[in-house]
Structure formats: structure tokens, C-alpha cells
Design an enzyme around this catalytic site. Structure first.
Site, mmCIF file in Angstrom:
data_model
loop_
_atom_site.group_PDB
_atom_site.id
_atom_site.type_symbol
_atom_site.label_atom_id
_atom_site.label_comp_id
_atom_site.label_asym_id
_atom_site.label_seq_id
_atom_site.Cartn_x
_atom_site.Cartn_y
_atom_site.Cartn_z
ATOM 1 C CG HIS A 26 35.234 44.350 24.675
ATOM 2 N ND1 HIS A 26 34.617 44.853 25.799
ATOM 3 C CD2 HIS A 26 36.539 44.214 25.006
ATOM 4 C CE1 HIS A 26 35.509 45.019 26.767
ATOM 5 N NE2 HIS A 26 36.689 44.638 26.302
ATOM 6 C CG HIS A 40 46.517 44.653 27.496
ATOM 7 N ND1 HIS A 40 46.262 44.197 28.773
ATOM 8 C CD2 HIS A 40 45.304 44.729 26.886
ATOM 9 C CE1 HIS A 40 44.965 44.000 28.920
ATOM 10 N NE2 HIS A 40 44.367 44.307 27.783
#
Length: 725
Positions: free
Chosen positions: A266, A98
């Protein structure tokens, strides 16, 4: 009277004036040009001082000891913020992701290269919920190594180490990111006034993702990429796929990189949504002082472990969420999925049927097994035909996925670092990657004076030489350290065909300069810059000032094979106030576009002022336009631009089409014409102060020296080979 009475009427300082809600002087005039973006990283905000050299500090860093400490951290679960399954690999992969994921190709802003995740607005974006906890977990390591490691490097390295601990062979890592010390408040992240406002305002049509407003890349305010629940929170995997393709392209990623990053992102960790988001405390920037910069704390429950709320989606994607394996693709491709709701009420996909042993265990109690989940973006990988084909290839060949993700992760986390000259450390990959904009080392050992003499005899005009050098250098972006004169990519596609570069004039000038380079051993890049310098010296001499423009040889010449033409398309100058150019009329005012380019070039407001004034009188306007050329001595480096602009003998009259006439007040005669990019230096009180300085009778020499210094700064922008010397 109580001597401690500090009611608003008796407060000894301006009430509210030192908070964000306090009114500023310029707040009375919201349309006034705001120059803050040019000084947002003023040296006064940096506590390390002007003599601090981060590269020298890095030389003292024990890299192996640092990596060992980070590996230990990955499984050193803290009571105050316990690790999921006893491992922080998912946490730090997300913190680094992020940080890097705010990068956007259009203007190079965002990314993890400055440690900006520590400051607002990024530290409080909804998509960055609980990254504050990750940074606090890193604090003991930052404290230990101090100035030898920046926050920016530490954050990105923590994610890379997380993947290594999970079992991935990473592609490499480079140190060299220097911290900023103040929020980048003037970066445009969108016009919305609320977090996660519907996407519609960012698009001409939300069903046409390519119509998203430039330079934005994320689909909603406060998100890094796309909404995990679907467009505007409405699940529709194929629609989400279209938005993923556009969003990732705007972050410089192709389809294969998009699929690899989604899979890899993920494969470890989980999403958190086991509670009510309404019960969370304020984000870090909005918290009370006792929160000490921590946000999103659960006010009605444990808020840790299994009881966290982040995205609102709840669950892990794989059976073994702390290990790098093929579990994500096995889960996604070998199961059928249906829409359900998380405990927080978010849309998520869960398997229709699944064997109990394939379900991940609870983060705190391994005796409990729970359903895995997929987001709408994950389902897009399964349902979009192109994404699906790539995913199936990776599933058949896990080693291909390993390599693709390792490379894509390296690109994601290093994209905004610029050329390899800025890379530092033992793990820098040897391979040159096209997105690094590689430039061969240039020759420094040639007779500069002889080259200069050849240029002087070439017959090129001052405006030809100066404009071409400027066009070559103005592509530099301090946001991601791309562009600039080094590489001479102005002679390659797509730059040679950009309208702003006047292709016919450019080809004519290059046809003169390229043979000089070939015959003297100088690079074309050096010859272009040297010609510009010569033009300025000639213009200064014509005005009565004998001055030598500094020149540093050694630029290289890039090839077509070393140039990612598609990524350079995003760098095309659509407007350049320095040459009074605009490709078309824009909703944004010319002076605002000028500020944007100035900030990307790393120039200050005084430097911008000097350059504009000098380039106007030299005669470098696009198409040889007369706008702003406030002189009868065109081609000479005089202060006439400023003298005319501040002369009250003239009036300034709108003439339509964004053009203004400069008229003699007595006769009504139109003496000059101008654009807003010219007149703002007289209308804005700050810029007028600089213009008046240069208009003074005693500052002609100062102006020439300031112009040369600013010009040299632009010509050397991106010369990180000089920094490494």
C-alpha cells in the site's frame, strides 16, 4: 426456406454443447469420480509442442533489454487506459501480487508460477478486477520477446520492476516459470456458488479463523486474502487482524512478513471506487465477443483515470503513491482515522484531520488534493498489538522495512517455484532461504552396485524397502515443487513422526539403511530410493520378470537447520490411497483423496492404476493391512489385483466402516477385503478399462514395465538437478 436459417432446431452442431452450459456425458451422474484433474494440462493444450525447452529459450533472452522496456512501460501512459499520476507502478505491483497471492501452503496450489491469471476463474475474480488491463499493457513486450519470456515470468517481473522504478532495492528475481495453456478448472477454490458470498460457509465459526476449511486460504470466494472492508464487509480491525493472521499463515507468511507486505503493498498505487460497480460490464470470462477478453468496463461513464471502480474503496494510502518511502507508516501511525463511505458505497477509513499538503493529489489533476484512505486491514496493522509493534519498529528503522519487504516480496513471488535448481537468470540471489527447502548437492560418484548389494544383504523385506521409499517420495507436490525423496527429510522432524510414515517401522528401516550410506559414500536419500528399487526388482523377479529399475544417483541429505518444520507440517499425508491409509474418516471419499494426491504427484490415471495394483500385491499397505491385496502371492509383482477385481466369480459386499468383502459367489466364502480406493478401479468405467488392460493374459510384462516407469517417475520427482544437467 431460407438457406441461412440456423434456428436451434436446424443448427448443424449440438446446440449449446460447446459452451460451459452444455451438458456433458458425466453430468447425468454427478457423483461419478471425475478424473479430469489428472489430465488438466494435457500436452494437447500446449501449442509449443513437446520439443519446446523454455530454459533454452531463456538463454537467448536479453534480460537487460527486457528490464529496460519494462521500466519505460511504467511511465508510458496509454490513452485507452491512462496511468494514475502518469505511472503504472501501482498497476503492475498489483497484477504481480494478485498472480502470486493465490498461493496456499496446504496443497501448494495457486500462485504465479504458471501464468494461470490469464484463465478462468482467476482472470475474472472480483479481487482481480482490471488486472486484465495490466496484462494488455504488457502484451507489446510479450509480443516482442515471444517464447523467450513466459507470461508467468513477465507478470511477476513487471511487479518487481515496478518496485524498483518506485525506488525500492529489490532482493532479486528468478526466471523459470513455465506457462500453462488451459484453465486449472479442477482446483478447489471453495464451495460457494456466487462471488464474495459471506465467509460463514468456509468456517466452523467465522469468529475462529483457524476453523477455515482446508485447503482454502482466502476468506471469501473471489478474494486473494481478506475483505478490505472487514470480515463479511463489516469493519472491525481487531477481528480483521485475526483473519489476516490465519490467511497469511496459510500462504506461508509470518506476522513480520504480513506487516511488511501490507505496508509495501500500500506504499504505492491506490484503490479505486469512484463510481457505481453496478455500471460495470461483465468480467472477462463472461463478456461478449466484441469485448475481446476485457472486462469490468464502465458502461455509463469514462471508466478510466479517476473514474474507475475496482474494490469500491477510493483513494491512495500515501502522499506520494508512486514512490517507495515511509509515507504509509507516517500516514497510518501519525493520524487518527474514522469510518466513512467511498463514492461506490464501500467502507473505508479516512483521517479525522490532515494537513492539505499531506493529502495525495488527484490521479489526473495535480491541482486537486484528496483524502488518503485506509482499509480495515490497514487499521488492523495499527490496532493489533503484535502488528503495531512490528509497524512501529519499521517506522523507526526504514532500512529494516526495506529489507523485510524486499525479502517478503521475493518469497511471495517465488514461493511456488520450488528449489533453486529451477531458478534462472542474472539476478538470482546467492543466499539460501529456508523456505526454498535447500538440499545439499549429493554424491554421484560411488559404487551403486556395491550399495545395492549391501542393501540386499541387510535382511529388510520387500515391503519394508518399497514402503519406506514410497513414503519418502510421496510428499512431492507438482503444485509448488516441494517435497519428494531428495533431501531424505523423512528422517527429520516433522516427517519422522507422521502417523502415515509408521514411525516405528521407519526408525527400524532407517537404522539399517543409514549405516550403509555412511560406509559407502552414498546419501541416505539415495540409499532409501535404491532400497525401494531393489524391492521392486525382487518382487518382479519372484513373479518371473527380470527387470532393472532405473536409478539416478545424486540426491542430497538435508539437515534440520535446512528444514522449515512448521511449513512441512502442512504436507503431512492425512490419507494415501496408494498405501490404503487414512488418518481418520473424512467427508471426502477415499477415491477423491487418492485423485488429489495423484495429481500433486504429477501422475496420470494409467500410472495411478499401475502403481495401485502393484503396491497392493507387493504388500505395502499401511499397517500391513490386507485390504486390496487380491493375491495369494503377496510380495510378487503380479497382475493379480486386476485379475481378481475383474473376475465375475466374485461379488463385492459392503461390510461396514468403509470396508468391503470379496466373496465367492458359489460358496459365499470371503476371499479378500477392500476399501473404496480399491474397488473404484472396477466401478469407474475409465479406471476399469485400465484395470481390464492389465488383467489381460498378454499384458503381464507390460504391467511390470508400466509400474516401473511410474515408480521411477515418483522417485525422481523434484530432481530438478537432473533437468539442469
Amino acid at each position: 426456406m431460407d438457406g441461412n436459417d440456423l434456428s436451434p432446431g436446424k443448427c448443424p452442431v449440438m446446440h449449446g454443447g460447446n459452451t460451459a452450459s452444455g451438458a456433458s456425458v458425466t453430468g447425468w451422474w454427478p457423483a461419478a469420480l471425475n478424473l479430469n484433474i489428472l489430465h488438466q494440462h494435457d500436452s494437447k493444450t500446449n501449442p509449443l509442442g513437446p520439443d519446446f525447452d523454455y530454459r533454452e529459450e531463456l538463454k537467448k533472452l536479453d534480460v537487460e533489454a527486457l528490464k529496460a522496456d519494462l521500466r519505460a512501460l511504467m511511465t508510458d501512459s496509454q490513452d485507452w487506459w491512462p496511468a494514475d499520476w502518469g505511472s503504472y507502478v501501482g498497476m503492475f505491483a498489483r497484477v504481480a501480487w494478485h498472480a502470486a497471492g493465490s498461493y496456499r501452503l496446504a496443497d501448494g496450489r495457486g500462485g504465479g508460477g504458471t501464468g494461470n491469471q490469464r484463465f478462468a476463474p482467476l482472470n475474472s475474480w472480483p479481487d482481480n478486477t482490471n488486472t486484465d488491463k495490466g496484462r494488455r499493457l504488457l502484451w507489446p513486450i510479450k509480443k516482442k520477446y515471444g517464447n523467450r519470456i513466459s507470461w508467468a515470468d513477465l507478470i511477476i517481473l513487471s511487479g518487481t520492476i515496478a518496485y524498483e522504478v518506485a525506488g525500492l532495492k529489490t532482493f532479486g528475481f528468478a526466471f523459470g516459470r513455465e506457462d500453462i495453456w488451459h484453465p486449472e478448472q479442477d482446483i478447489y477454490w471453495g464451495a460457494e456458488k456466487e462471488w464474495l458470498a459471506p465467509s460463514d460457509g468456509r468456517y466452523d465459526s467465522v469468529d475462529s479463523p483457524e476453523t477455515m476449511e482446508n485447503p482454502l486460504a482466502a476468506v471469501q470466494m473471489g478474494l486473494i486474502y481478506v475483505n478490505p472492508e472487514g470480515v463479511n464487509g463489516n469493519p472491525d480491525p481487531l477481528r480483521t487482524a485475526a483473519h489476516m493472521r490465519e490467511t497469511f499463515a496459510r500462504m506461508a507468511m509470518n506476522d513480520e512478513e504480513t506487516v511488511a507486505l501490507t505496508i509495501g503493498g500500500h506504499t504505492i498505487g491506490k484503490s479505486h471506487g469512484n463510481g457505481n460497480a453496478a455500471d460495470l460490464s461483465a468480467a472477462p470470462e463472461g463478456g461478449e465477443v466484441e469485448a475481446q477478453g476485457l472486462g469490468w468496463m464502465n458502461t455509463k461513464g469514462r471508466g478510466i483515470g479517476r473514474d474507475q471502480v475496482v474494490s469500491g474503496i477510493e483513494g491512495a494510502w500515501t502522499t506520494n503513491p508512486t514512490k517507495w518511502d515511509d509515507g504509509y507508516l507516517k500516514m497510518l501511525l501519525e493520524h487518527e482515522w474514522e469510518l466513512r463511505k467511498s463514492p461506490a458505497g464501500a467502507h473505508q477509513w479516512e483521517p479525522v484531520e490532515i494537513a492539505d499538503e499531506d493529502r495525495p493529489v488527484d490521479v489526473e489533476d495535480p491541482s486537486i488534493r484528496l483524502n488518503p484512505i485506509m482499509t480495515d486491514a490497514d487499521m488492523a496493522i495499527k490496532m493489533d498489538p503484535v502488528y503495531r509493534e512490528i509497524a512501529e519498529r519499521f517506522y523507526r528503522d526504514p532500512s529494516a522495512l526495506d529489507d523485510a519487504f524486499a525479502r517478503a516480496w521475493f518469497k511471495l513471488t517465488h514461493r511456488d517455484m520450488g528449489p533453486k535448481d529451477r531458478y534462472f537468470g542474472p539476478d538470482v540471489p546467492q543466499e539460501d532461504l529456508i523456505w526454498q527447502d535447500p538440499v545439499p548437492a549429493g554424491n554421484r560418484d560411488y559404487d551403486v552396485a556395491a550399495v545395492k548389494a549391501r542393501i540386499a544383504q541387510s535382511g529388510l523385506s520387500v515391503s519394508d524397502m518399497v514402503a519406506t521409499a514410497w513414503d519418502s517420495a510421496r510428499t512431492y507436490r507438482g503444485s509448488d515443487m516441494r517435497g519428494g525423496a531428495n533431501g531424505a527429510r523423512i528422517r527429520l522432524a516433522p516427517q519422522k513422526d507422521w502417523q502415515a510414515n509408521e514411525p516405528e517401522r521407519l526408525a527400524r528401516v532407517l537404522s539399517v539403511l543409514e549405516p550403509i550410506a555412511a560406509e559407502t559414500g552414498a546419501s541416505i536419500a539415495d540409499v532409501i530410493v535404491l532400497a525401494g528399487n531393489l524391492g521392486i526388482e525382487q518382487a518382479a523377479q519372484a513373479a518371473g520378470h527380470d527387470i532393472s529399475v532405473p536409478f539416478a544417483p545424486g540426491r542430497g541429505d538435508a539437515t534440520d537447520a535446512q528444514t522449515d518444520a512448521a511449513s512441512f507440517d502442512a504436507m503431512e499425508p492425512l490419507a494415501d490411497g496408494y498405501r490404503n491409509f487414512a488418518k481418520q474418516d473424512y467427508a471426502v471419499a477415499p477415491e477423491e483423496l487418492l485423485l488429489d494426491r495423484t495429481q500433486l504427484l504429477g501422475l496420470t490415471a494409467p500410472e495411478m492404476t499401475a502403481l495401485i495394483g502393484g503396491m497392493r500385491v507387493i504388500g505395502t499397505n499401511y499397517g500391513d493391512s490386507a485390504h486390496g491385496v487380491f493375491t495369494e502371492r503377496k510380495g510378487q509383482l503380479t497382475t493379480d489385483f486386476f485379475v481378481t477385481l475383474t473376475d465375475m466369480r466374485y461379488s463385492w459386499v459392503p461390510a461396514g466402516g468403509g470396508i468391503y468383502e470379496i466373496r465367492d459367489r458359489n460358496t459365499g466364502e470371503t476371499r479378500f477385503t477392500a476399501t473404496r480406493a480399491d474397488l473404484v478401479f472396477g466401478s469407474n468405467s475409465i479406471l476399469r478399462a485400465y484395470a481390464e488392460l492389465y488383467a489381460q493374459d498378454d499384458n503381464e510384462r507390460k504391467f511390470v514395465e508400466d509400474f516401473v516407469a511410474a515408480w521411477t517417475k515418483v522417485m525422481n520427482a523434484g530432481r530438478f538437478d537432473l533437468d539442469a544437467d
